[in-house]
Design a protein around this motif. Sequence first.
Motif, PDB file in Angstrom:
ATOM      1  N   ILE A 103      -1.690  -3.343   3.408  1.00  0.00           N
ATOM      2  CA  ILE A 103      -1.973  -2.547   2.209  1.00  0.00           C
ATOM      3  C   ILE A 103      -3.361  -2.875   1.681  1.00  0.00           C
ATOM      4  N   GLU A 104      -4.173  -1.833   1.521  1.00  0.00           N
ATOM      5  CA  GLU A 104      -5.505  -1.974   0.931  1.00  0.00           C
ATOM      6  C   GLU A 104      -5.653  -0.963  -0.204  1.00  0.00           C
ATOM      7  N   ALA A 105      -5.933  -1.468  -1.408  1.00  0.00           N
ATOM      8  CA  ALA A 105      -6.187  -0.597  -2.563  1.00  0.00           C
ATOM      9  C   ALA A 105      -7.654  -0.190  -2.544  1.00  0.00           C
ATOM     10  N   VAL A 142      -4.668   4.394  -1.122  1.00  0.00           N
ATOM     11  CA  VAL A 142      -4.116   3.242  -0.414  1.00  0.00           C
ATOM     12  C   VAL A 142      -4.207   3.525   1.072  1.00  0.00           C
ATOM     13  N   GLU A 143      -4.881   2.653   1.798  1.00  0.00           N
ATOM     14  CA  GLU A 143      -4.826   2.744   3.250  1.00  0.00           C
ATOM     15  C   GLU A 143      -3.759   1.791   3.759  1.00  0.00           C
ATOM     16  N   VAL A 144      -2.914   2.320   4.642  1.00  0.00           N
ATOM     17  CA  VAL A 144      -1.960   1.481   5.357  1.00  0.00           C
ATOM     18  C   VAL A 144      -2.619   1.079   6.668  1.00  0.00           C
ATOM     19  N   VAL A 145      -2.859  -0.204   6.811  1.00  0.00           N
ATOM     20  CA  VAL A 145      -3.494  -0.737   8.016  1.00  0.00           C
ATOM     21  C   VAL A 145      -2.403  -0.999   9.060  1.00  0.00           C
ATOM     22  N   LEU A 173      -2.980   7.097   5.117  1.00  0.00           N
ATOM     23  CA  LEU A 173      -3.779   7.094   3.898  1.00  0.00           C
ATOM     24  C   LEU A 173      -3.070   7.933   2.846  1.00  0.00           C
ATOM     25  N   VAL A 174      -2.925   7.354   1.660  1.00  0.00           N
ATOM     26  CA  VAL A 174      -2.359   8.075   0.522  1.00  0.00           C
ATOM     27  C   VAL A 174      -3.450   8.238  -0.524  1.00  0.00           C
ATOM     28  N   ALA A 262      -3.839   6.126 -10.806  1.00  0.00           N
ATOM     29  CA  ALA A 262      -2.815   5.283 -10.204  1.00  0.00           C
ATOM     30  C   ALA A 262      -2.064   6.077  -9.166  1.00  0.00           C
ATOM     31  N   LEU A 263      -1.409   5.377  -8.272  1.00  0.00           N
ATOM     32  CA  LEU A 263      -0.506   6.037  -7.344  1.00  0.00           C
ATOM     33  C   LEU A 263       0.581   5.055  -6.923  1.00  0.00           C
ATOM     34  N   THR A 264       1.678   5.634  -6.439  1.00  0.00           N
ATOM     35  CA  THR A 264       2.824   4.856  -5.967  1.00  0.00           C
ATOM     36  C   THR A 264       3.262   5.414  -4.620  1.00  0.00           C
TER      37      THR A 264
END
Length: 267
Positions: A103-105, A142-145, A173-174, A262-264
Amino acid sequence: MSGDDRLQRLADALAGARRSGQALPMVPWLGCLRDADEAYAVQDRVAAALGWFGGTLPRCWKSGGPSRQAVLTHAGLPPAGVQAVAPGQTASLQGQHFHRRGIEAEVALRTRRDVTAEEVAAWSAGTTPPARELVDAMTVSVEVVDTRWAPPAPDAQDVAWLKLADQQSHGALVLGEWRAFDERDWSRQRCELRIGGVQSQSFEGTHPLGDPTWLLPPWLAHATRGGRTVPAGTVVTTGSWSGLGDAVSGDRVEVHFADLGALTLQF
C-alpha cells in the motif's frame, strides 16, 4: 540467443504470469536484462501481448523514485486495474488476485493539455513550464504494489530491472475525487493512512521528491519517446508519502490528505 529473442522470452513469461496468476521464480531470469531501456522494451511487449492500450499511449501511469538524485522510473498502467471511487464510497478490490498487497498513499496528477515530444525536447533549454500550465487537477490515490516475481531474490541491479519490466511492480490503482490543481507548500502536506484495524499513521512533507510535480519533466520525456504525444487528461501517480505498507485479504485501507481529499478501499 539474439537480444530480441531474449526480451521476447521475458515478455512472454511476464504476460503468462499475469494471465495465470502464478508467480515466476526470479533467479533463472537474472542477467536477462542489460539496462533500463531493455526493461521498458519488455513493458511495451507485455502491454501489447495483453492488449492493454490498443496501440495508443497509456492514459494512466506511475512515475517516481527515492530522491531527486536518483533516475526516476515509469510504467504505463493496465486500464482494468485502475478504479475511481466517488466521495463517501468504498473501492472494492475483493476477489482480485494479488501476490502482495503493498500500500502506497500517493497524489495523482492529470494533464491539462496535449504535450508533444518536440515541446519536451525544448525544455532542456530551461523553458519548462510551471506545473499549473501542465496539470489541471489532482487527487488522492492508492497504488497497490504487487509482483509477478516469486521471492527470494538477491539485492542486485538485475533485480531492479526485472521489477521495472514488471510494470515497476504494479498491481492496481485507486483514484479519489478530482479537484482543481493548486500550488501549495508540499513540505507541509499532511497525510494519514490506516491499514486494517491498526492505528492510523501520520506523515507530513514526506514525498521523496519534495514536490510530486517535480517528476513531470522526466515522466513526460519518457512518455513522449519516439515522437509520441501525451494527450490531455492523462493521469500519473507520483510516489508514496507513506512508504510501503502491507495489507492482507479482508483489510480496509483508508487514506486522507489534508485539504485534498480521502478515499477508502476494501480487499
